[in-house]
Design a protein around this motif. Structure first.
Motif, PDB file in Angstrom:
ATOM      1  N   TYR A 193      94.307  65.730  73.406  1.00  0.00           N
ATOM      2  CA  TYR A 193      95.009  67.015  73.432  1.00  0.00           C
ATOM      3  C   TYR A 193      94.043  68.199  73.409  1.00  0.00           C
ATOM      4  O   TYR A 193      94.189  69.146  74.200  1.00  0.00           O
ATOM      5  CB  TYR A 193      95.970  67.105  72.244  1.00  0.00           C
ATOM      6  N   ILE A 194      93.054  68.173  72.517  1.00  0.00           N
ATOM      7  CA  ILE A 194      92.154  69.319  72.380  1.00  0.00           C
ATOM      8  C   ILE A 194      91.380  69.556  73.675  1.00  0.00           C
ATOM      9  O   ILE A 194      91.282  70.693  74.159  1.00  0.00           O
ATOM     10  CB  ILE A 194      91.189  69.104  71.204  1.00  0.00           C
ATOM     11  N   GLN A 195      90.857  68.505  74.264  1.00  0.00           N
ATOM     12  CA  GLN A 195      90.111  68.630  75.527  1.00  0.00           C
ATOM     13  C   GLN A 195      90.992  69.232  76.619  1.00  0.00           C
ATOM     14  O   GLN A 195      90.564  70.147  77.345  1.00  0.00           O
ATOM     15  CB  GLN A 195      89.609  67.257  75.971  1.00  0.00           C
ATOM     16  N   ARG A 196      92.225  68.744  76.718  1.00  0.00           N
ATOM     17  CA  ARG A 196      93.124  69.258  77.755  1.00  0.00           C
ATOM     18  C   ARG A 196      93.475  70.723  77.517  1.00  0.00           C
ATOM     19  O   ARG A 196      93.640  71.499  78.471  1.00  0.00           O
ATOM     20  CB  ARG A 196      94.401  68.419  77.822  1.00  0.00           C
ATOM     21  N   GLN A 197      93.591  71.102  76.256  1.00  0.00           N
ATOM     22  CA  GLN A 197      93.900  72.494  75.956  1.00  0.00           C
ATOM     23  C   GLN A 197      92.762  73.416  76.386  1.00  0.00           C
ATOM     24  O   GLN A 197      93.002  74.471  76.983  1.00  0.00           O
ATOM     25  CB  GLN A 197      94.172  72.652  74.451  1.00  0.00           C
ATOM     26  N   VAL A 198      91.547  73.035  76.090  1.00  0.00           N
ATOM     27  CA  VAL A 198      90.400  73.852  76.505  1.00  0.00           C
ATOM     28  C   VAL A 198      90.359  73.955  78.028  1.00  0.00           C
ATOM     29  O   VAL A 198      90.193  75.049  78.588  1.00  0.00           O
ATOM     30  CB  VAL A 198      89.088  73.258  75.955  1.00  0.00           C
ATOM     31  N   PRO A 232      86.037  69.025  68.647  1.00  0.00           N
ATOM     32  CA  PRO A 232      86.032  68.089  67.520  1.00  0.00           C
ATOM     33  C   PRO A 232      86.911  66.873  67.805  1.00  0.00           C
ATOM     34  O   PRO A 232      87.669  66.838  68.784  1.00  0.00           O
ATOM     35  CB  PRO A 232      86.632  68.927  66.391  1.00  0.00           C
ATOM     36  N   ALA A 233      86.811  65.881  66.927  1.00  0.00           N
ATOM     37  CA  ALA A 233      87.708  64.723  67.018  1.00  0.00           C
ATOM     38  C   ALA A 233      89.122  65.164  66.650  1.00  0.00           C
ATOM     39  O   ALA A 233      89.319  66.133  65.901  1.00  0.00           O
ATOM     40  CB  ALA A 233      87.229  63.631  66.065  1.00  0.00           C
ATOM     41  N   GLU A 234      90.118  64.475  67.193  1.00  0.00           N
ATOM     42  CA  GLU A 234      91.513  64.795  66.869  1.00  0.00           C
ATOM     43  C   GLU A 234      91.750  64.587  65.373  1.00  0.00           C
ATOM     44  O   GLU A 234      91.269  63.620  64.776  1.00  0.00           O
ATOM     45  CB  GLU A 234      92.471  63.888  67.662  1.00  0.00           C
ATOM     46  N   SER A 235      92.516  65.504  64.755  1.00  0.00           N
ATOM     47  CA  SER A 235      92.790  65.400  63.318  1.00  0.00           C
ATOM     48  C   SER A 235      94.146  64.772  63.037  1.00  0.00           C
ATOM     49  O   SER A 235      94.493  64.533  61.886  1.00  0.00           O
ATOM     50  CB  SER A 235      92.733  66.788  62.670  1.00  0.00           C
ATOM     51  N   GLY A 236      94.936  64.514  64.078  1.00  0.00           N
ATOM     52  CA  GLY A 236      96.272  63.950  63.891  1.00  0.00           C
ATOM     53  C   GLY A 236      97.192  64.419  64.995  1.00  0.00           C
ATOM     54  O   GLY A 236      96.775  65.126  65.918  1.00  0.00           O
ATOM     55  N   ALA A 237      98.443  64.024  64.905  1.00  0.00           N
ATOM     56  CA  ALA A 237      99.444  64.408  65.909  1.00  0.00           C
ATOM     57  C   ALA A 237     100.726  64.834  65.201  1.00  0.00           C
ATOM     58  O   ALA A 237     101.269  64.081  64.390  1.00  0.00           O
ATOM     59  CB  ALA A 237      99.722  63.261  66.864  1.00  0.00           C
ATOM     60  N   SER A 238     101.180  66.045  65.499  1.00  0.00           N
ATOM     61  CA  SER A 238     102.386  66.599  64.888  1.00  0.00           C
ATOM     62  C   SER A 238     103.137  67.424  65.919  1.00  0.00           C
ATOM     63  O   SER A 238     102.606  67.747  66.987  1.00  0.00           O
ATOM     64  CB  SER A 238     102.029  67.506  63.700  1.00  0.00           C
ATOM     65  N   LEU A 239     104.367  67.763  65.583  1.00  0.00           N
ATOM     66  CA  LEU A 239     105.074  68.744  66.383  1.00  0.00           C
ATOM     67  C   LEU A 239     104.471  70.101  66.071  1.00  0.00           C
ATOM     68  O   LEU A 239     104.357  70.489  64.902  1.00  0.00           O
ATOM     69  CB  LEU A 239     106.566  68.738  66.034  1.00  0.00           C
ATOM     70  N   ILE A 240     104.027  70.827  67.085  1.00  0.00           N
ATOM     71  CA  ILE A 240     103.371  72.114  66.869  1.00  0.00           C
ATOM     72  C   ILE A 240     104.047  73.210  67.681  1.00  0.00           C
ATOM     73  O   ILE A 240     104.490  72.992  68.810  1.00  0.00           O
ATOM     74  CB  ILE A 240     101.863  72.056  67.183  1.00  0.00           C
ATOM     75  N   HIS A 241     104.129  74.404  67.092  1.00  0.00           N
ATOM     76  CA  HIS A 241     104.812  75.535  67.712  1.00  0.00           C
ATOM     77  C   HIS A 241     103.944  76.189  68.777  1.00  0.00           C
ATOM     78  O   HIS A 241     104.410  76.576  69.838  1.00  0.00           O
ATOM     79  CB  HIS A 241     105.182  76.551  66.626  1.00  0.00           C
ATOM     80  N   ASN A 242     102.662  76.379  68.470  1.00  0.00           N
ATOM     81  CA  ASN A 242     101.663  76.926  69.393  1.00  0.00           C
ATOM     82  C   ASN A 242     101.681  78.439  69.543  1.00  0.00           C
ATOM     83  O   ASN A 242     100.888  78.989  70.329  1.00  0.00           O
ATOM     84  CB  ASN A 242     101.763  76.274  70.784  1.00  0.00           C
TER      85      ASN A 242
END
Length: 369
Positions: A184-189, A219-229
């Motif tokens: 997720y983080i990589q795709r967001q960047v 960084p490494a992923e810290s987890g997966a949650s529903l996020i508002h953004n």
């Protein structure tokens, strides 16, 4: 209270067509229709629809939208349909219309929530207070202006509500397939980088430096949650009789499943530090009185306490949040420059982008949030 006003020029909707469409919908009452517009917000457009004595909210994409995935009304409607059953602050949607001949785009209708939205500078003649005073008491109400403890309580509730969202069981909400948390983080960047260059109107080397830094420090992923953004005070409603109670969370267009620290990072990106220029502190994202008295690190500490776990260094997440907000502002400014909106508020959004580029550059240079 969030007040609706006359619809802005160029953002009108066809009331006759809307009236005809709604008459055939069993989920809404029949009655004389009136349409107004909520003036805040700078992405999806939000209208107040009065049908007789009842009120509803209509959401549609902005005029000039060319990227459906960025303003997907069907997705937003589907998420809220499920989320409102397990997360009380999420408003309940009532109907979705994909027929673009009705108002010129797809849209959905939802319930109207009542509450107070506090943003920007709070004029002295409109002091925001939280009574907590028994009936008949002569004790004056507590105000954000003179009660440090109240400001802490309001921010703690604000952060706790975000943590509650992150703690939802995705299976209970039936939203476990909403996003792709792995990578997720990589795709967001990568994704926000593409959006920036697609909306670019001026040379902003600091933002391009930030892009390079973000790519080198994922960084490494810290987890997966529903996020508002897009979680900020501008997108929440508070109980006017008790500012520590959240009555609604609004603007769910960027909701997904991903790393919760990225969500917190965006919230930090909106939290302007007390040494910022006057006009930036008065931007309508958060109440100035809170940003001048509570630091980003204090918000992080509140979040860590609510989660009962240590939180890693937030520099990457804060820098990304600042970059993302700069890109959002740049997209809005580009829409104005390219003639897709005539909303005069957006004419100076390049000034906001310029300020955020400096904020991102300072964070990277100092290594602090």
């Amino acid at each position: 209270m969030e007040e609706a006003k006359t619809v802005r020029k160029g953002e009108e909707i066809d009331i006759d067509r809307l009236r005809t469409y709604l008459k055939g919908q069993p989920s809404v009452p029949d009655g004389e229709i009136d349409v107004a517009q909520f003036p805040a917000g700078s992405s999806n457009l939000t209208y107040l629809i009065r049908l007789g004595q009842e009120e509803f909210v209509l959401r549609r994409p902005p005029f000039g939208n060319t990227v459906k995935s960025a303003h997907d009304m069907q997705r937003e409607f589907d998420v809220l349909t499920k989320l409102s059953k397990v997360y009380e602050p999420a408003p309940r949607p009532l109907l979705f219309c994909e027929d673009q001949s009705v108002i010129g785009s797809e849209f959905y209708l939802m319930e109207r929530r009542q509450g107070l939205i506090i943003r920007g500078e709070i004029p002295g003649t409109h002091r925001v207070s939280s009574p907590h005073v028994s009936k008949g008491s002569t004790e004056p109400p507590r105000t954000l202006e003179n009660e440090h403890d109240l400001r802490i309580e309001v921010c703690r509730s604000f952060v706790q509500n975000l943590a509650d969202l992150h703690s939802l069981d995705l299976r209970d909400a039936k939203l476990e397939t909403l996003g792709k948390p792995v990578g997720y983080i990589q795709r967001q960047v990568e994704g926000w980088t593409k959006r920036y260059f697609a909306a670019k109107t001026d040379e902003v080397p600091e933002l391009e430096n930030a892009i390079k830094w973000l790519n080198e420090n994922i960084p490494a992923e810290s987890g997966a949650s529903l996020i508002h953004n897009d979680y900020k005070f501008d997108n929440i409603m508070l109980d006017p009789s008790d500012l520590t109670k959240v009555t609604a969370v609004l603007d769910w267009e960027m909701v997904t499943v991903g790393d919760p620290l990225m969500d917190l990072g965006t919230t930090l990106g909106y939290w302007i530090s007390r040494d910022a220029p006057e006009w930036l502190l008065d931007m309508p994202f958060n109440p100035r009185i809170l940003m001048e008295n509570i630091t980003r690190q204090e918000l992080v500490d509140m979040y860590a306490e609510s989660q009962g776990r240590a939180i890693p260094d937030m520099l990457f997440y804060y820098t990304f949040g600042t970059f993302k907000i700069a890109v959002i502002a740049q997209q809005i400014y580009a829409r104005y420059v390219r003639g897709f909106t005539k909303d005069a508020r957006f004419a100076t959004f390049n000034k906001f982008v310029a300020a955020l580029r400096q904020v991102a550059a300072r964070a990277i240079e100092s290594g602090k949030i």
